[in-house]
Design a protein around this motif. Structure first.
Motif, PDB file in Angstrom:
ATOM      1  N   LEU A  63       0.826  -1.205   0.000  1.00 20.20           N
ATOM      2  CA  LEU A  63       0.000   0.000   0.000  1.00 20.20           C
ATOM      3  C   LEU A  63       0.865   1.262   0.000  1.00 20.20           C
ATOM      4  O   LEU A  63       0.547   2.236  -0.687  1.00 20.20           O
ATOM      5  CB  LEU A  63      -0.948  -0.009   1.194  1.00 20.20           C
ATOM      6  CG  LEU A  63      -2.088  -1.024   1.104  1.00 20.20           C
ATOM      7  CD1 LEU A  63      -2.704  -1.265   2.472  1.00 20.20           C
ATOM      8  CD2 LEU A  63      -3.134  -0.565   0.110  1.00 20.20           C
ATOM      9  N   ALA A  64       1.950   1.252   0.764  1.00 24.02           N
ATOM     10  CA  ALA A  64       2.834   2.419   0.834  1.00 24.02           C
ATOM     11  C   ALA A  64       3.402   2.766  -0.543  1.00 24.02           C
ATOM     12  O   ALA A  64       3.561   3.945  -0.874  1.00 24.02           O
ATOM     13  CB  ALA A  64       3.958   2.171   1.831  1.00 24.02           C
ATOM     14  N   ALA A  65       3.677   1.763  -1.347  1.00 21.53           N
ATOM     15  CA  ALA A  65       4.191   2.002  -2.699  1.00 21.53           C
ATOM     16  C   ALA A  65       3.177   2.780  -3.540  1.00 21.53           C
ATOM     17  O   ALA A  65       3.564   3.495  -4.472  1.00 21.53           O
ATOM     18  CB  ALA A  65       4.542   0.682  -3.374  1.00 21.53           C
ATOM     19  N   GLY A  66       1.904   2.678  -3.216  1.00 23.55           N
ATOM     20  CA  GLY A  66       0.857   3.422  -3.912  1.00 23.55           C
ATOM     21  C   GLY A  66       0.459   4.702  -3.195  1.00 23.55           C
ATOM     22  O   GLY A  66      -0.521   5.344  -3.568  1.00 23.55           O
ATOM     23  N   GLY A  67       1.194   5.062  -2.145  1.00 25.53           N
ATOM     24  CA  GLY A  67       0.914   6.288  -1.413  1.00 25.53           C
ATOM     25  C   GLY A  67      -0.119   6.146  -0.312  1.00 25.53           C
ATOM     26  O   GLY A  67      -0.602   7.144   0.224  1.00 25.53           O
ATOM     27  N   TRP A  68      -0.465   4.914   0.060  1.00 18.32           N
ATOM     28  CA  TRP A  68      -1.476   4.655   1.082  1.00 18.32           C
ATOM     29  C   TRP A  68      -0.829   4.198   2.382  1.00 18.32           C
ATOM     30  O   TRP A  68       0.204   3.540   2.366  1.00 18.32           O
ATOM     31  CB  TRP A  68      -2.438   3.565   0.616  1.00 18.32           C
ATOM     32  CG  TRP A  68      -3.280   3.985  -0.542  1.00 18.32           C
ATOM     33  CD1 TRP A  68      -3.001   3.790  -1.860  1.00 18.32           C
ATOM     34  CD2 TRP A  68      -4.521   4.672  -0.492  1.00 18.32           C
ATOM     35  NE1 TRP A  68      -4.005   4.316  -2.627  1.00 18.32           N
ATOM     36  CE2 TRP A  68      -4.958   4.863  -1.814  1.00 18.32           C
ATOM     37  CE3 TRP A  68      -5.311   5.148   0.544  1.00 18.32           C
ATOM     38  CZ2 TRP A  68      -6.142   5.515  -2.129  1.00 18.32           C
ATOM     39  CZ3 TRP A  68      -6.500   5.794   0.239  1.00 18.32           C
ATOM     40  CH2 TRP A  68      -6.905   5.968  -1.097  1.00 18.32           C
ATOM     41  N   GLN A  69      -1.475   4.510   3.495  1.00 20.41           N
ATOM     42  CA  GLN A  69      -1.054   4.023   4.808  1.00 20.41           C
ATOM     43  C   GLN A  69      -2.087   3.024   5.299  1.00 20.41           C
ATOM     44  O   GLN A  69      -3.277   3.330   5.370  1.00 20.41           O
ATOM     45  CB  GLN A  69      -0.945   5.173   5.803  1.00 20.41           C
ATOM     46  CG  GLN A  69      -0.550   4.710   7.190  1.00 20.41           C
ATOM     47  CD  GLN A  69      -0.484   5.863   8.181  1.00 20.41           C
ATOM     48  OE1 GLN A  69      -0.737   7.013   7.855  1.00 20.41           O
ATOM     49  NE2 GLN A  69      -0.159   5.536   9.407  1.00 20.41           N
ATOM     50  N   LEU A  70      -1.633   1.828   5.637  1.00 20.23           N
ATOM     51  CA  LEU A  70      -2.529   0.799   6.162  1.00 20.23           C
ATOM     52  C   LEU A  70      -3.040   1.227   7.531  1.00 20.23           C
ATOM     53  O   LEU A  70      -2.263   1.565   8.420  1.00 20.23           O
ATOM     54  CB  LEU A  70      -1.793  -0.542   6.281  1.00 20.23           C
ATOM     55  CG  LEU A  70      -2.601  -1.694   6.886  1.00 20.23           C
ATOM     56  CD1 LEU A  70      -3.767  -2.077   5.965  1.00 20.23           C
ATOM     57  CD2 LEU A  70      -1.692  -2.895   7.129  1.00 20.23           C
ATOM     58  N   LEU A  71      -4.351   1.219   7.689  1.00 14.36           N
ATOM     59  CA  LEU A  71      -4.957   1.523   8.982  1.00 14.36           C
ATOM     60  C   LEU A  71      -5.285   0.248   9.743  1.00 14.36           C
ATOM     61  O   LEU A  71      -5.046   0.162  10.943  1.00 14.36           O
ATOM     62  CB  LEU A  71      -6.238   2.345   8.796  1.00 14.36           C
ATOM     63  CG  LEU A  71      -6.075   3.710   8.137  1.00 14.36           C
ATOM     64  CD1 LEU A  71      -7.439   4.340   7.893  1.00 14.36           C
ATOM     65  CD2 LEU A  71      -5.199   4.609   8.995  1.00 14.36           C
ATOM     66  N   GLN A  72      -5.851  -0.736   9.028  1.00 17.36           N
ATOM     67  CA  GLN A  72      -6.302  -1.952   9.707  1.00 17.36           C
ATOM     68  C   GLN A  72      -6.527  -3.066   8.700  1.00 17.36           C
ATOM     69  O   GLN A  72      -7.108  -2.837   7.639  1.00 17.36           O
ATOM     70  CB  GLN A  72      -7.614  -1.659  10.427  1.00 17.36           C
ATOM     71  CG  GLN A  72      -8.260  -2.848  11.072  1.00 17.36           C
ATOM     72  CD  GLN A  72      -9.650  -2.529  11.619  1.00 17.36           C
ATOM     73  OE1 GLN A  72     -10.250  -1.502  11.295  1.00 17.36           O
ATOM     74  NE2 GLN A  72     -10.162  -3.413  12.439  1.00 17.36           N
ATOM     75  N   VAL A  73      -6.078  -4.261   9.048  1.00 20.50           N
ATOM     76  CA  VAL A  73      -6.521  -5.462   8.347  1.00 20.50           C
ATOM     77  C   VAL A  73      -7.697  -5.978   9.154  1.00 20.50           C
ATOM     78  O   VAL A  73      -7.573  -6.236  10.351  1.00 20.50           O
ATOM     79  CB  VAL A  73      -5.408  -6.525   8.236  1.00 20.50           C
ATOM     80  CG1 VAL A  73      -5.967  -7.844   7.725  1.00 20.50           C
ATOM     81  CG2 VAL A  73      -4.292  -6.031   7.325  1.00 20.50           C
TER      82      VAL A  73
END
Length: 96
Positions: A63-73
């Motif tokens: 996700l970080a590679a796409g500019g996103w921060q993981l909040l929760q699985v």
């Protein structure tokens, strides 16, 4: 010469277990990015161990590679669960 017939159920059981272990694993997750603030709900295929902690480790850099921060699985599940969540995930179904 020994008969291998008594071993047949054991061998078949092991093969069935190996096939089950190879079932695809998916996780649904929530992610965000800023400027402007965007939230994402998605479903991703997990290539490693099928657990929430393993999915978190795998998804965070993807996700970080796409500019996103993981909040929760939220959860991990098999193919049936992925199909059930396809509409809810929309464009983020198997995107990451």
């Amino acid at each position: 010469m020994r008969s291998f017939v008594p071993l047949l159920p054991l061998v078949l059981g092991l093969l069935a277990g190996a096939a089950h272990a190879q079932e695809p694993c998916y996780a649904d997750y929530k992610a965000s990015r800023e400027q402007p603030l965007e939230l994402q709900y998605g479903v991703a295929e997990i290539r490693g161990e099928c657990s929430v902690p393993a999915a978190e480790q795998e998804l965070r850099p993807r996700l970080a590679a796409g500019g996103w921060q993981l909040l929760q699985v939220i959860a991990t599940f098999g193919e049936a669960g992925a199909r059930e969540r396809r509409e809810s995930a929309g464009e983020y179904y198997l995107e990451y």
